[in-house]
Design a protein around this motif. Sequence first.
Motif, PDB file in Angstrom:
ATOM      1  N   ASP A  95      -9.754  45.205  -6.037  1.00  0.00           N
ATOM      2  CA  ASP A  95     -10.341  43.890  -5.824  1.00  0.00           C
ATOM      3  C   ASP A  95     -10.092  43.350  -4.422  1.00  0.00           C
ATOM      4  O   ASP A  95     -10.740  42.408  -3.983  1.00  0.00           O
ATOM      5  CB  ASP A  95      -9.782  42.884  -6.845  1.00  0.00           C
ATOM      6  N   THR A  96      -9.136  43.949  -3.707  1.00  0.00           N
ATOM      7  CA  THR A  96      -8.726  43.383  -2.434  1.00  0.00           C
ATOM      8  C   THR A  96      -9.850  43.353  -1.426  1.00  0.00           C
ATOM      9  O   THR A  96     -10.132  42.350  -0.795  1.00  0.00           O
ATOM     10  CB  THR A  96      -7.547  44.191  -1.861  1.00  0.00           C
ATOM     11  N   TYR A  97     -10.524  44.508  -1.248  1.00  0.00           N
ATOM     12  CA  TYR A  97     -11.582  44.595  -0.258  1.00  0.00           C
ATOM     13  C   TYR A  97     -12.958  44.673  -0.907  1.00  0.00           C
ATOM     14  O   TYR A  97     -13.876  45.253  -0.363  1.00  0.00           O
ATOM     15  CB  TYR A  97     -11.364  45.811   0.637  1.00  0.00           C
ATOM     16  N   GLN A  98     -13.066  44.122  -2.109  1.00  0.00           N
ATOM     17  CA  GLN A  98     -14.350  44.117  -2.787  1.00  0.00           C
ATOM     18  C   GLN A  98     -15.346  43.331  -1.945  1.00  0.00           C
ATOM     19  O   GLN A  98     -15.103  42.190  -1.568  1.00  0.00           O
ATOM     20  CB  GLN A  98     -14.212  43.463  -4.162  1.00  0.00           C
ATOM     21  N   GLY A 187     -14.418  49.622  -4.937  1.00  0.00           N
ATOM     22  CA  GLY A 187     -15.446  48.650  -5.258  1.00  0.00           C
ATOM     23  C   GLY A 187     -16.799  49.077  -4.722  1.00  0.00           C
ATOM     24  O   GLY A 187     -17.179  50.251  -4.781  1.00  0.00           O
ATOM     25  N   THR A 188     -17.547  48.123  -4.180  1.00  0.00           N
ATOM     26  CA  THR A 188     -18.841  48.394  -3.565  1.00  0.00           C
ATOM     27  C   THR A 188     -18.795  47.905  -2.131  1.00  0.00           C
ATOM     28  O   THR A 188     -18.789  46.697  -1.872  1.00  0.00           O
ATOM     29  CB  THR A 188     -19.978  47.673  -4.313  1.00  0.00           C
ATOM     30  N   GLN A 189     -18.733  48.848  -1.198  1.00  0.00           N
ATOM     31  CA  GLN A 189     -18.640  48.510   0.211  1.00  0.00           C
ATOM     32  C   GLN A 189     -20.028  48.532   0.860  1.00  0.00           C
ATOM     33  O   GLN A 189     -20.881  49.346   0.490  1.00  0.00           O
ATOM     34  CB  GLN A 189     -17.704  49.480   0.933  1.00  0.00           C
ATOM     35  N   LEU A 190     -20.206  47.650   1.839  1.00  0.00           N
ATOM     36  CA  LEU A 190     -21.459  47.579   2.581  1.00  0.00           C
ATOM     37  C   LEU A 190     -21.231  47.894   4.055  1.00  0.00           C
ATOM     38  O   LEU A 190     -20.148  47.625   4.589  1.00  0.00           O
ATOM     39  CB  LEU A 190     -22.073  46.175   2.463  1.00  0.00           C
TER      40      LEU A 190
END
Length: 341
Positions: A95-98, A187-190
């Motif tokens: 969750d940190t870099y979500q 997570g999901t990175q952009l």
Amino acid sequence: APAADIVERQSRHAAGQPALLSSVWNFFFYIELYIICIMNLEDEKKLKQKIYIVIALCVIIIIAFIILIIRNSYHKPVDINPQDSTVSVVTPTPDTYQTEDPNTEPSQTIVPEETVIPEITVEPEETAQPDDIKNNDETVENDQNENASDIDVYTDSSIYRIVNKEHLIDKNYVPKNLKSVNVPQIGTQLLREEAVKPLEEMFQAAGKDNISLYLISGYRSYALQYSLWETYKARYGIETAKLIDAYPGSSEHQTGLSVDLGGADRKCELKGCFYDTQTYKWLHEHSYEYGFIERNPSGSEKVTGVQASPWNYRYVGKEEAEKIYKSGLTMEEYYKINSAN
């Protein structure tokens, strides 16, 4: 008469009591007897009440003092030296870099109460690095970066944009072409569209060499960077926070061109010991072939203003990446702009 009455009552009260308790009572009554005999006071009851009040207060103070001593012995503060340049970040939770919605207004974001932030550890021992990973401190010849002045490093939308403490990015800037990345990740990175395919190709090439890469962090909005910075500052103090991460507006993650990478085994993730992994060695030798450079190499802290980060890579395109890699310089040095300090 009062003294005689006290002695008589004390004898009755102490009878049949355990030796220790009897001794305590004797102590208090002898004090009372002594005071009455010396002062020759007639009001025995009032004096007795005052004595008990004083004794009770003394006992309370002594107990409180003992409790404080016990608490201090079990709660020793942790000494974090802000001057230690080897401060590193422990593996973050998913969750940190979500990645959040890029359309979120930065002004509306406040540090979330439930935000999970990586813990910080101090590694006093310097991590040994291979000889072939040392920076070249010699001056680069003019022909190596003769076209550097033609590169736009100041416009927020430029893929060559340099962001640091002296060259801040607009807090309202959000890349228009953010895309998801098809690689193993938290997570999901952009990332900006320009960097998506090169990153995916780099992951595939590493896999062919039995290196499993992992994307820890990509695009971060100003709001998310603000949240991280404020939490670090509140928890560790501003000096240590400066070593851990960039403050809002000075992070290249907001450009959508910066990535934090690690191994799929999560070994030494976001730690200085990442230098010793096969994953880092592969990235150091091959990342420029896909347009990525190591953004904060060892020994560049005074130039970039950020601690050495072997996990942080910046996309600048294959042509410029090769030039910067071969020069052995940071982006600030290669493009000859003011350092972050």
